[in-house]
Scaffold this motif. Structure first.
Motif, PDB file in Angstrom:
ATOM      1  N   ARG A  62      -3.527  16.156 -26.620  1.00 49.00           N
ATOM      2  CA  ARG A  62      -2.569  16.265 -27.723  1.00 49.00           C
ATOM      3  C   ARG A  62      -1.802  14.960 -27.845  1.00 49.00           C
ATOM      4  NH1 ARG A  62       2.793  16.617 -28.575  1.00 49.00           N
ATOM      5  NH2 ARG A  62       3.604  18.054 -30.161  1.00 49.00           N
ATOM      6  N   LYS A  63      -1.717  14.432 -29.065  1.00 53.71           N
ATOM      7  CA  LYS A  63      -0.985  13.195 -29.332  1.00 53.71           C
ATOM      8  C   LYS A  63       0.197  13.503 -30.242  1.00 53.71           C
ATOM      9  CE  LYS A  63      -2.797   9.525 -28.504  1.00 53.71           C
ATOM     10  NZ  LYS A  63      -2.762   8.579 -27.359  1.00 53.71           N
ATOM     11  N   SER A  64       1.362  13.022 -29.894  1.00 57.02           N
ATOM     12  CA  SER A  64       2.563  13.246 -30.692  1.00 57.02           C
ATOM     13  C   SER A  64       2.657  12.231 -31.825  1.00 57.02           C
ATOM     14  CB  SER A  64       3.816  13.131 -29.817  1.00 57.02           C
ATOM     15  OG  SER A  64       3.829  14.109 -28.809  1.00 57.02           O
ATOM     16  N   PHE A  65       2.844  12.736 -33.034  1.00 58.46           N
ATOM     17  CA  PHE A  65       3.127  11.843 -34.157  1.00 58.46           C
ATOM     18  C   PHE A  65       4.575  11.357 -34.072  1.00 58.46           C
ATOM     19  CE2 PHE A  65      -0.322  13.506 -37.121  1.00 58.46           C
ATOM     20  CZ  PHE A  65      -0.892  12.258 -37.341  1.00 58.46           C
ATOM     21  N   PRO A  66       4.863  10.123 -34.489  1.00 58.86           N
ATOM     22  CA  PRO A  66       6.263   9.729 -34.668  1.00 58.86           C
ATOM     23  C   PRO A  66       6.894  10.610 -35.749  1.00 58.86           C
ATOM     24  CG  PRO A  66       4.807   7.814 -34.719  1.00 58.86           C
ATOM     25  CD  PRO A  66       3.925   9.021 -34.786  1.00 58.86           C
ATOM     26  N   ILE A  67       8.116  11.074 -35.522  1.00 57.37           N
ATOM     27  CA  ILE A  67       8.811  11.910 -36.503  1.00 57.37           C
ATOM     28  C   ILE A  67      10.222  11.391 -36.709  1.00 57.37           C
ATOM     29  CG2 ILE A  67       7.460  13.979 -35.961  1.00 57.37           C
ATOM     30  CD1 ILE A  67       9.965  14.993 -34.421  1.00 57.37           C
ATOM     31  N   SER A  68      10.918  11.985 -37.649  1.00 56.05           N
ATOM     32  CA  SER A  68      12.288  11.590 -37.942  1.00 56.05           C
ATOM     33  C   SER A  68      13.175  11.791 -36.720  1.00 56.05           C
ATOM     34  CB  SER A  68      12.827  12.415 -39.116  1.00 56.05           C
ATOM     35  OG  SER A  68      14.208  12.172 -39.306  1.00 56.05           O
ATOM     36  N   THR A  69      14.118  10.887 -36.547  1.00 52.61           N
ATOM     37  CA  THR A  69      15.104  11.038 -35.479  1.00 52.61           C
ATOM     38  C   THR A  69      16.443  11.535 -36.033  1.00 52.61           C
ATOM     39  OG1 THR A  69      15.716   8.695 -35.724  1.00 52.61           O
ATOM     40  CG2 THR A  69      14.065   9.244 -34.048  1.00 52.61           C
ATOM     41  N   LEU A 124       7.212  17.872 -26.932  1.00 53.11           N
ATOM     42  CA  LEU A 124       6.193  17.828 -25.890  1.00 53.11           C
ATOM     43  C   LEU A 124       5.814  16.380 -25.617  1.00 53.11           C
ATOM     44  CD1 LEU A 124       3.905  20.774 -27.052  1.00 53.11           C
ATOM     45  CD2 LEU A 124       5.484  20.760 -25.131  1.00 53.11           C
ATOM     46  N   PRO A 125       5.415  16.064 -24.406  1.00 48.49           N
ATOM     47  CA  PRO A 125       5.057  14.677 -24.087  1.00 48.49           C
ATOM     48  C   PRO A 125       3.803  14.228 -24.820  1.00 48.49           C
ATOM     49  CG  PRO A 125       4.533  16.141 -22.264  1.00 48.49           C
ATOM     50  CD  PRO A 125       5.326  16.951 -23.235  1.00 48.49           C
ATOM     51  N   ASP A 126       3.719  12.933 -25.067  1.00 50.56           N
ATOM     52  CA  ASP A 126       2.528  12.354 -25.681  1.00 50.56           C
ATOM     53  C   ASP A 126       1.388  12.363 -24.660  1.00 50.56           C
ATOM     54  OD1 ASP A 126       1.031  11.195 -27.654  1.00 50.56           O
ATOM     55  OD2 ASP A 126       1.898   9.193 -27.452  1.00 50.56           O
ATOM     56  N   ASP A 127       0.152  12.285 -25.172  1.00 53.96           N
ATOM     57  CA  ASP A 127      -1.039  12.251 -24.309  1.00 53.96           C
ATOM     58  C   ASP A 127      -1.092  13.460 -23.365  1.00 53.96           C
ATOM     59  OD1 ASP A 127      -2.227   9.726 -25.181  1.00 53.96           O
ATOM     60  OD2 ASP A 127      -0.474   8.801 -24.271  1.00 53.96           O
ATOM     61  N   LEU A 128      -0.809  14.622 -23.922  1.00 52.03           N
ATOM     62  CA  LEU A 128      -0.803  15.843 -23.136  1.00 52.03           C
ATOM     63  C   LEU A 128      -2.215  16.438 -23.071  1.00 52.03           C
ATOM     64  CD1 LEU A 128       0.974  17.992 -21.692  1.00 52.03           C
ATOM     65  CD2 LEU A 128       1.164  19.141 -23.912  1.00 52.03           C
ATOM     66  N   THR A 129      -2.736  16.582 -21.875  1.00 54.19           N
ATOM     67  CA  THR A 129      -4.069  17.160 -21.700  1.00 54.19           C
ATOM     68  C   THR A 129      -4.058  18.629 -22.098  1.00 54.19           C
ATOM     69  OG1 THR A 129      -4.596  15.634 -19.896  1.00 54.19           O
ATOM     70  CG2 THR A 129      -5.915  17.639 -20.058  1.00 54.19           C
ATOM     71  N   LEU A 130      -5.034  19.036 -22.898  1.00 56.16           N
ATOM     72  CA  LEU A 130      -5.115  20.411 -23.382  1.00 56.16           C
ATOM     73  C   LEU A 130      -6.137  21.207 -22.578  1.00 56.16           C
ATOM     74  CD1 LEU A 130      -5.144  19.760 -27.260  1.00 56.16           C
ATOM     75  CD2 LEU A 130      -3.175  20.310 -25.800  1.00 56.16           C
ATOM     76  N   ASP A 131      -5.838  22.475 -22.395  1.00 56.36           N
ATOM     77  CA  ASP A 131      -6.800  23.372 -21.778  1.00 56.36           C
ATOM     78  C   ASP A 131      -7.930  23.668 -22.767  1.00 56.36           C
ATOM     79  OD1 ASP A 131      -5.339  23.588 -19.420  1.00 56.36           O
ATOM     80  OD2 ASP A 131      -4.177  25.289 -20.179  1.00 56.36           O
ATOM     81  N   VAL A 132      -9.151  23.636 -22.293  1.00 55.84           N
ATOM     82  CA  VAL A 132     -10.314  23.965 -23.122  1.00 55.84           C
ATOM     83  C   VAL A 132     -10.795  25.353 -22.712  1.00 55.84           C
ATOM     84  CG1 VAL A 132     -12.694  23.371 -23.717  1.00 55.84           C
ATOM     85  CG2 VAL A 132     -10.978  21.564 -23.410  1.00 55.84           C
ATOM     86  N   ARG A 133     -10.860  26.248 -23.678  1.00 56.54           N
ATOM     87  CA  ARG A 133     -11.345  27.598 -23.413  1.00 56.54           C
ATOM     88  C   ARG A 133     -12.857  27.639 -23.605  1.00 56.54           C
ATOM     89  NH1 ARG A 133      -7.080  31.777 -26.113  1.00 56.54           N
ATOM     90  NH2 ARG A 133      -8.674  31.751 -27.726  1.00 56.54           N
TER      91      ARG A 133
END
Length: 366
Positions: free
Chosen positions: A188-195, A40-49
């Protein structure tokens, strides 16, 4: 060539055909996993319920006590007698749909019994083979449906054929955050992960940032996280910590109040200069990398108080046996110094509903 020789040639062709077909299936499956992989892309806006009949004008205030709990529910699989294949145990899916319903409901009821102001759940499946397609977010709403909430997906996998005799399958899962107070926005922020190839087998990782307005014009910014566990390298650990710390520091420099909670997948009791060999999910957290003004909440208890806390997670290489199963504290909270710690507790249930136990904190804004 005699009849015997012809039969051998026929059987050899059949065998080679079967092997070729099997090889094509394997190659096709590997291509399917690789092609379907995405982040998923970084800095993804989340829906608030927003709950029905909600008071959208509420705000947190200085000097008031607030309670927050973090709880990794392990996708609803981990009864005390459950062991997980990636930890060296035997199972890759929950025992049954009924077991998933019982454990997630038990975890939700336990947490709701504390009536927290804020709640973080990790490893919440929306739709997954491993949890019999139970929508666990919807199930938790039975206990937290009156709260504002947001959900950060950290894993949307292909169908994983591991182990072959009981495939882990396809998973859609993430982190659920609940708040009694209005959530102005969430990202939502993506953590760096293994490539490396391991990225296809481990969970994608992320954290969410939820903003709660304060009545003094500032914000209470709550980070809900789940850091990497299996096979992560020193470089990946460092990159994840650096990104998280950078975002926390940015909020602090704005004058906001910062709480960061969840499953850190680091040994939070251990000193970072220890030379002990540890599993990749039990390295000491590098406290020296925290920005100025930030501390782990448990550190305010002192060394004796911190050591006395029950561990928050167990190794799932075997059914849980108190005093025998390896346990460690992976879950907790970081707070900025404009927040005052009032209470701190690792709620020991004997890992009744998950391979983690909940951690609870009471705090106030200065």
């Amino acid at each position: 060539m005699g009849k015997q020789g012809k039969k051998k040639r026929i059987w050899l062709r059949v065998l080679l055909g079967i092997l070729a077909a099997l090889l094509l299936v394997i190659i096709g499956y590997v291509l399917y996993v690789m092609i379907s992989y995405h982040r998923l892309p970084d800095d993804l806006t989340l829906d608030v319920r927003t709950p029905e009949n909600a008071d959208t004008t509420g705000a947190v205030s200085v000097g008031t006590d607030y309670e927050i709990i973090t709880y990794n529910i392990g996708f609803g699989a981990y009864t005390p007698d459950y062991s997980f294949f990636m930890d060296g145990g035997k199972s890759s899916v929950a025992d049954s749909k009924e077991s998933v319903l019982a454990t997630v409901s038990g975890a939700g009821e336990l947490a709701a019994g504390y009536d927290p102001d804020f709640m973080i759940f990790e490893e919440v499946d929306l739709k997954a083979t491993r949890s019999y397609h139970v929508d666990e977010y919807e199930l938790l709403d039975k206990y937290f449906g009156g709260y504002y909430s947001d959900f950060a997906i950290n894993y949307d996998s292909a169908f994983l054929m591991v182990p072959p005799w009981e495939p882990h399958g396809k998973s859609l899962a993430g982190i659920a955050f609940y708040s009694k107070y209005p959530i102005a926005s969430a990202v939502r922020k993506s953590f760096p992960i293994s490539t490396s190839f391991s990225k296809f087998l481990d969970l994608d990782r992320c954290y969410s940032i939820s903003r709660i307005p304060a009545d003094n014009g500032k914000e209470l910014v709550i980070f809900s996280l789940h850091m990497s566990a299996y096979g992560n390298s020193d470089a990946i650990r460092e990159a994840q910590v650096n990104k998280l710390c950078g975002d926390m520091q940015a909020e602090y420099e704005k004058g906001n109040y910062v709480v960061c909670g969840g499953d850190f997948n680091h040994d939070l009791k251990a000193s970072e200069d220890t030379e002990e060999d540890r599993a990749s999910w039990a390295y000491p957290f590098p406290r020296s990398d925290l920005p100025e003004g930030f501390s782990f909440s448990m550190d305010f208890l002192g060394e004796a108080g911190k050591a006395a806390l029950p561990d928050s997670a167990r190794n799932a290489d075997m059914p849980y046996e108190e005093g025998v199963t390896y346990t460690v504290t992976l879950d907790g909270f970081i707070i900025s110094d404009n927040i005052e710690l009032k209470e701190y507790e690792n709620i020991h249930t004997g890992y009744l509903y998950a391979d983690h136990d909940p951690v609870r904190m009471v705090f106030s804004l200065k």
